[in-house]
Structures are given as structure tokens and as C-alpha cells.
Design an enzyme around this catalytic site. Structure first.
Site, PDB file in Angstrom:
ATOM      1  N   HIS A   1      29.474 -70.944 110.164  1.00 38.82           N
ATOM      2  CA  HIS A   1      28.840 -70.484 111.401  1.00 38.82           C
ATOM      3  C   HIS A   1      29.205 -69.018 111.692  1.00 38.82           C
ATOM      4  CE1 HIS A   1      27.285 -71.077 115.582  1.00 38.82           C
ATOM      5  NE2 HIS A   1      28.176 -70.130 115.836  1.00 38.82           N
ATOM      6  N   GLU A   2      30.497 -68.760 111.785  1.00 39.13           N
ATOM      7  CA  GLU A   2      30.925 -67.382 112.081  1.00 39.13           C
ATOM      8  C   GLU A   2      30.549 -66.451 110.935  1.00 39.13           C
ATOM      9  OE1 GLU A   2      31.781 -66.868 115.115  1.00 39.13           O
ATOM     10  OE2 GLU A   2      32.087 -68.992 115.611  1.00 39.13           O
TER      11      GLU A   2
ATOM     12  N   HIS B   1      27.168 -65.184 111.664  1.00 37.78           N
ATOM     13  CA  HIS B   1      27.249 -64.053 112.605  1.00 37.78           C
ATOM     14  C   HIS B   1      27.716 -62.793 111.867  1.00 37.78           C
ATOM     15  CE1 HIS B   1      26.582 -66.107 116.398  1.00 37.78           C
ATOM     16  NE2 HIS B   1      27.597 -66.949 116.249  1.00 37.78           N
TER      17      HIS B   1
ATOM     18  N   GLU C   1      22.761 -66.325 117.227  1.00 38.59           N
ATOM     19  CA  GLU C   1      22.967 -67.756 116.967  1.00 38.59           C
ATOM     20  C   GLU C   1      21.990 -68.281 115.923  1.00 38.59           C
ATOM     21  OE1 GLU C   1      25.261 -70.111 117.881  1.00 38.59           O
ATOM     22  OE2 GLU C   1      26.369 -68.363 118.565  1.00 38.59           O
TER      23      GLU C   1
END
Lengths: 498, 498
Positions: free
Chosen positions: A263-264, A267, A293
């Protein structure tokens, strides 16, 4: 020196203050010794208020006015024009906010976040209540200063997602709910899927090893980034050269770090792929939280929870964690996609996650239109959980205190997470149209083709394009929840034989 | 708001900038991803020049003038008076330096240090020569601006050690030489001592484990500090709440990290024990480089190389590194105290270290009084090494180019290291007078009594007392090399059966 050069020097100083504040924030969450908080908060307050003062100063106004005059404007290149426009927007938004109000807001933000850590630990809502109340009140006041003609909550939403409003989100989330709830209900009727392979003992060192492996697999650069540990995973940085991510290790469940790192990492990729020509212009960051997101959730779910991605990487899991030698890829894939209503947003599955976000959106809306008071928040939380997920928390730690956002004053932020899913569905549909099926691409080990598409159509622009412009240019479409619902329906119908 | 409050607010802003710069510097040396350097340097430059501008501004002068007037002064408490005096000293020192001279100095410093890295690597003195020459010339000029009535070298010495002068150091170092050289000569005649137990394979994780153990043993607080890795060990912080140390791990020699952690831990203890009432006054840091070194070298050598300290901690070594199960405490103790003339100051033993420092002091003195030209520096270096240590470097890399100090313009800094040893000897003598023999204290596990004495007589004052005042009040004495020579003589006579 030309006005443009003077303007750029002036902005450089603001950027320098903000860069220092970014590092202080990162340090506070990852490295700072416990007793260091006071000096950090003091320095952060000074740096932010200096940067803020400069951004609304007479000198700034002078530059913006001069550069906007037809003669000057005609000589500006495209990036410089966007830079002027972007900074002017911030100027217009902020110039009316009284300095002491802003300083109080910055100070409250740091203190409140600090208090939250302890309050969450103790499941103590009463300690946080006055912070939430002042935070909401300050946010309302600031919103009125920013744009007295708009509903405060619309003003707040626009800070995170330019061009969006409460009505649009309400409409789009209704579609999303109608697509997601029946799937969740149908899955509840099906036999439980085994997910025990993710439970066990996983040392921090081994999980970190897997983390670095996954980051390399998705193309995240450690020459322009880092992986660290913090209570709540986040991404922070100065794009594209220094973009840091964090995770949190659950020593008894492998999913927590693995999927938060993906997830990160998503980003991080967004920020690392921003056009370096935007450095120093303030345009060198993601254009909105929703688009941000969309990237993180794309890597966490659409890539990270796809069987065909793991076909090329599953070996690594059993290399680091020998117990996986006895688990088939199919079982691993099914286990990571278990749908099961749960209490914690960040641990929710791909599907029910949306409902967690919709609950928060509906509560925020009510807090800001005055139909809900902070003191009643825990009860309202309870009721929404019951209605959408059918389960309720037995303490505040797993309920209303679970997220840092409200403690940090970030009202209007939560919708971004579900908007990200929706945008992600739209990007996926377009990618499959242009490059062929995602499963095939992943199975052939061609993730970089997907990554390049995202860089070309999303990442590289930074703030050069607003979110709706990104969607329009990349997908020739408006905001539309249909593609992600189609993706969910296809995926979970197969997984659960619905 | 009173002038004092306004002044304190003004200083708070300077402190906030300096705190941010401190964290950026720490981050750059320990955590920053490779590509992040440019943004860090840019932010550091902005923060430093903002802080500098504020420290010599008209506003600052106004506060200092007002608070120095009899009526205002009469109402100031002791700490506020010291704060005004301390900041005024900095103001007076800086205000006379022409801006372009200072700019040239800052520029030369960074270029010269950059060039030094390469020149050292290539053992190339000729490339460094013009930099040394300009650096000396600029330092002389600046010293004249700071105080035209003093010898330039005395002005420089005072920047690092307030109240000291060349004559005092010369006299004291003569005593030190007369004590140390005969011991080194006598040891040369004795059989070589085995130090092979420190060589082997030691993982970073294990060395780190030992590091944390030692830090706990000496009372360093991890709630107000951290241990990290960097190319060169250092201590940095904002005392007393956030004082961070670093070390460097040599995977084939245990001494490198263990003793550098004790050394930096000593610096760290000093800062962590400063009176919290000094926060925000600029007095919350060590009073001089010499007193700072007295603390680091006390923990590294007087404590850390004492057999009785290890009586309580040697078990831990063999617990972490099983190969030590076959090494007696006596052999371990002898091994860590081997005296052997060597080329590199930072790797020198407790005794010969002093001679390295004295050589640099004598060369600096000659460079500044005009009896030595930069072009003759390598020969002079060679001659001094021969005279004091009996060995000479075969290249400049291990000779005159080994330290960064001169390349960085830090003339007058080197004496601090040996002054630290001398002060340390004086503190030791006083501690033994008041608390009894150190060996007994350590054997009984009462190191904290020593630590409390140091806190009470040295640490807590920060910059409230000048170095000579510290010595006077703590030991009722002037600067005196006799105690440390007595300590050396006792210790090494026993160790080597002299």
C-alpha cells in the site's frame, strides 16, 4: 533578477521550511526519543507558521500579481504558469485565515496526535473528546475563512480532493454501497475460507526481508526512499528524490506488514515517478488524496491480492517462511482475499473496507452539519457498524479511536480512501483496454508495463492536473463507481462461487 | 509582554530553526536516502542563515541593550542574566565580521572539506596546500575582527575553550609530555600483549546488542536518546531531552563500536544531565569542547578500560559472543589497554593519544605564529611523529591529511581532546577524594555514584559556568595535568610491570 527568478527564490525558502518540517514529522513518528516531542512540536509550529506567513505575505501577493499580468504571463512556460496558479490558489485559500488561528491549529494538531496515541492505548474516549471538539470547531472556523459561501464540509473535502463536493460523494458512495453490500451479504452465507496460513510467528527481521523484496518487485527505489516502522503506516517525502514509507509489524500475522508495504509502496511509487522538472515548484506531489489512494490501493489490492502477481513471487514467501512450503498458491490466494466484516479499517478486506470509509464519511457529514455531537460519536459509530457490517466494537480502541485522522484534524480526508478504490477501478479498466488483461500481464512478469502506464497517465504530472482532469485524460470518463463494482463482482463471484 | 519575554520568544524561534537543522544533520548522516542530499543541504543552508541573521539583527541588539540596562538587569534572575551574557558574547563575536568575509569563509569551508575527501583518498597534499593556506589566512583575519587585541590563535582557542590561551596550553602540555613519553618508552621495551581476542567476526546485530547493554550500564537514557550507525561516530542533540549518539560497526574488531559507544555515551550523558531549566536559553549544551571530551573520555577510558567496571559486565560479552568464554577477564582487560605507537589519532590507545594531539597543537601554533609555512607541514609532521612516537607515516593519508579539522577550518580545536584527558584526571582525583577509590566503587556496581557526582559538579550547569569555573568549583584547582599523569603511571606501571 527577473520577477520569476525572485518568485522562485522566495518559494524555495518556503520549500526549505516545509522540507525541514517533513523530516521532523517523519522523525517524530519513527525515530524520535520519547522525551523529544516538545522540541519537535515547537520547531514544527515555528516552521509551519513561517512557511504559512510567507505564503500569504505582501511579497507573495506582489509576485503573484506581477506574474499574472498579461506581459509577464505571456513569457511564462507551462510549468511556471501552473506553479503561479497553484500557489495563487493556496494564497487565496489561506490569506483570510488569521495568523493566530492557524498557529493554534498547527499546535493543536501535534498535541492532539500525541495525546491520541496514549488515549487509544487506554481506550479512553473522554480524554480525546475535547480535542475532537476543538478540532471540529477550528476546522469549521477555518473553512468559513477560506470560503464563506460554501458549506464547511465541502471546503474541507476540497482540500484533499479538488473539484469534489459532499453531494457527488454521497451519490457515488450510494452506488458503491449498492454494489458492495449484496456481495458481502452473499459471502456471509458461504463456508468460511481458511486463512490460518497467515497466522503464526513471523519475526520482524523476516517480515522486513519480505518487505524489501516486495518493494523491489514493484519498482520502489531505495535510493530515493526508505522503509521504517511506525505505529500507523504512512508515506511522507519530498518528491521525487526522498519519499519514505513506514509499516507496522504484527509478529503473529504476516498480512499486516506485507500489504501495508504494498500500500505505502504504491503511494511511494506515485511520488517517486513525479517529473523531476517539478522540483521547487510546489507541484511535485500527488494531485489529491483520492488519486494517491488510487495508487496505493492499486498496488495493495488490484496487484497485491491478484493470484497472477504471486505466481512470480510466491517462492520468496516459502524461502523466508518455510511453513509456506505446505501451502498451495491457490490456498494462499484465497486466504489473502477472505471477506469478513471486522472492526479495524486498516485490517479490513478489499470489499468491506469501503463500508468502513462510508461510515466515517457519514459521521463526518453529520458532525459538520450539526446533526451529531462529539459526545454521541461512539454511539453513532456503534449504530453504523451494526447497520453496514453487522458487528460492533466493545471498546473505543477498536472503535472510534482506531484512526489518527480526526485527532490530526483531517476531517474530509476519509472519503479519499473509497474514491481511491473507485479511481483504481477506472484505471484498471483503461489499462486492460490498452494493454490487455491484467492477469496475463502479471503472469508474464510485465508489471512494469502497468507501472509505466500509471507513470505516464497519472504519476508524472504531480499537481499539473487536477484529479478529474487525470481521470478525464486517462480514461475519457467522469468519476464512476461502476468499473470497481464490476471488478469486485467478477473477482468475488469466482472466489466464493456466488 | 515584557522585554525579557519578547527576547525569549525571539530566541525560541532561533532555537527552533537550530533544532530543525540538528535533526536534518542527524538524518543526513544516518538515515537519508542517497538522492535526498540536495533538498537537505538547501534546507540546512536556509535554516542556518535565518538563525545567523536573527542572531546579529537590529532586533537582537535592541533586546540585548535593553536587558543590559541597570533597571532591567536588576530584575533578571540568574539564568536569564547568563542567557543575556551568553547570547551577547555570540553577538559581539559575529557582528564585526564583514558579511563577504564570512560568506567566503563558509564557502571555503564546504569546498575545502569536499576537496579533502578526495585529496586524503589520493594522499595528495599539494591539492590541499592552497586550501590550508587560505583557511589559515582567513582564520587570522576573522580572529582580528573578533578581537584585535589578542593573538589570532588565542582567539581561535577561545572559540572552543573559553578562558584558555596558548601559553597555558603550552605549559600544561609540557607537563603532560613529560609524564607520557617516558611511560610509552618504557612500555616499548616490554613484551607485546595479546590483543587477538578483539579480532574475529562480530555481527552488527550482536555488536548493537552489546552497545545497548553498555549504554544502559552507564545510565544513558533511551527515552531521551538513540543509538544509530554513521560513517563517523558523533553525538548530536537538543539537551537534555533529545541527545542522539551514533557508532560505526567494524565487523572484524569489537573495539571500534564498543569503545566509541562508551565515548559518545559519555558525551550523551553530559547533555542528558543538563538542568532542564536551561531549555530555551541557549545555555543547554556542554560548556566547551574540552569539558565535553573530558566526559566522553572518562566513560571511554577511565571507566570503560577499567577492569573493575568489567567485573560486573564481562559475563555479557561471553553471553553475546561465545568465543570470549575462553578468554579470561584479565586477558580481556590487558588486551583493551595495549599501548602501541600508531599513525592514526582516532585509533590510538589511551596513552599515545595525547601525543597525537600535542603534535597537532604544536604545529598549529607554529602555523599561526609564522614559524611554519604550510608547504613545510608534512616535513614538520614527520619530524614530530618521529620525536614523540618513534614512527612516521609513509603517505599523507596516514599523516597530515588524516583529520578533517584543518580542512574544515577548525584550528584551535585539537587541544580540546587532550584537555579533556587532563580535566578527566582532575575529576577522577576529586571523586576518589570524596567517594573513595574508583576501583572499589566500580567493583561494587556503584557507577551511578560517580555519574551523580559528575552530574552535580559538571553536567547540570550546561553553559552556566565556563570550563575553568567548573574545574575551580569541582576540584578547587586550576588546570593541572598532574592527576592524569598519576593515573596513567599507576595504571600502566601495574599493567606492564614497569
Amino acid at each position: 533578477m527577473s520577477t520569476l527568478e525572485q518568485f522562485k527564490n522566495y518559494v524555495k525558502k518556503i520549500n526549505d521550511f516545509e522540507h525541514a518540517a517533513m523530516i521532523l514529522n517523519w522523525d517524530m513518528e519513527t525515530k524520535m526519543p520519547k522525551k523529544g516531542a516538545k522540541a519537535h512540536i515547537s520547531a514544527l509550529t515555528t516552521l509551519s507558521s513561517e512557511a504559512f506567513k510567507m505564503s500569504i505575505s505582501g511579497e507573495m501577493k506582489g509576485y503573484l500579481d506581477t506574474l499574472s499580468m498579461p506581459d509577464e504571463w505571456a513569457n511564462l512556460d507551462e510549468i511556471s504558469r501552473k506553479m503561479v496558479e497553484h500557489i495563487k490558489e493556496g494564497y487565496e485559500e489561506s490569506k483570510n485565515i488569521p495568523e493566530d488561528l492557524y498557529a493554534r491549529y498547527v499546535e493543536l494538531t501535534s498535541t492532539s496526535q500525541n495525546v491520541w496515541g496514549e488515549a487509544k492505548h487506554n481506550s479512553d474516549f473522554e480524554t480525546m473528546r475535547p480535542y475532537f471538539e476543538e478540532m471540529i470547531s477550528l476546522n469549521k472556523t477555518m473553512a468559513q475563512y477560506i470560503d464563506p459561501n460554501k458549506k464547511p464540509y465541502d471546503v474541507l473535502l476540497n482540500r484533499y480532493e479538488k473539484g469534489i463536493d459532499e453531494a457527488t460523494i454521497t451519490r457515488t458512495f450510494e452506488t458503491l454501497k449498492k454494489g458492495v453490500i449484496p456481495l458481502v451479504e452473499a459471502i456471509k452465507e458461504k463456508p468460511k475460507v481458511d486463512e490460518s496460513m497467515f497466522k503464526g510467528e513471523f519475526s520482524k527481521e523476516d517480515q522486513e526481508k519480505l518487505g524489501y523484496y516486495l518493494l523491489e518487485a514493484i519498482g520502489y527505489s531505495l535510493e530515493a526512499g526508505r522503509l521504517d516502522e511506525s505505529e500507523h503506516p504512512f508515506t511522507i517525502g519530498n518528491a521525487p528524490c526522498d519519499v519514505r514509507i513506514t509499516t507496522n509489524y504484527d509478529l503473529t500475522d504476516l498480512r499486516s506488514s506485507a500489504f501495508s508495504i504494498l500500500h505505502e509502496g504504491g503511494h511511494g511509487l506515485y511520488e517517486q515517478h513525479i517529473n523531476p522538472a517539478l522540483i521547487g515548484t510546489t507541484l511535485n506531489t500527488g494531485t489529491s488524496m483520492g488519486i494517491h489512494e488510487s495508487q496505493s490501493r492499486f498496488y495493495e489490492n488490484i496487484i497485491g491480492r491478484n493470484k497472477h502477481f504471486w505466481m512470480n513471487h510466491y517462492n520468496k514467501i516459502s524461502e523466508i517462511f518455510p511453513s509456506y512450503k505446505n501451502v498451495s498458491l491457490e490456498a494462499f490466494y484465497k486466504g489473502m482475499n477472505v471477506v469478513q466484516p471486522s472492526l479495524i479499517r486498516t485490517e479490513a478486506d478489499e470489499l468491506t473496507y469501503n463500508l468502513h470509509v462510508i461510515i466515517r464519511f457519514e459521521l463526518e457529514k453529520a458532525l459538520f452539519d450539526g446533526t451529531l455531537e462529539v459526545k454521541d460519536l461512539p454511539i453513532a459509530w456503534h449504530d453504523k457498524m451494526q447497520a453496514y457490517l453487522g458487528i460492533v466494537p466493545v471498546n473505543h480502541k477498536e472503535g472510534v479511536l482506531q484512526d489518527v485522522h480526526w485527532a490530526g484534524g483531517m476531517f474530509g480526508y476519509f472519503p479519499s480512501y473509497a474514491l481511491g478504490n473507485i479511481y483504481g477501478g477506472q484505471f484498471l479498466m483503461q489499462i486492460e483496454k490498452e494493454l490487455g488483461g491484467l492477469d496475463t500481464l502479471l503472469e508474464k512478469g510485465e508489471l512494469m508495463k502497468v507501472s509505466d502506464w500509471l507513470t505516464e497517465h497519472v504519476h508524472t504530472f504531480g499537481c499539473m492536473k487536477a484529479p478529474m482532469q487525470i481521470i478525464q485524460d486517462a480514461c475519457q470518463s467522469h468519476l464512476d463507481a461502476t468499473p470497481i463494482i464490476r471488478y469486485y463482482t467478477d473477482k468475488y463471484t469466482k472466489l466464493y462461487n456466488l
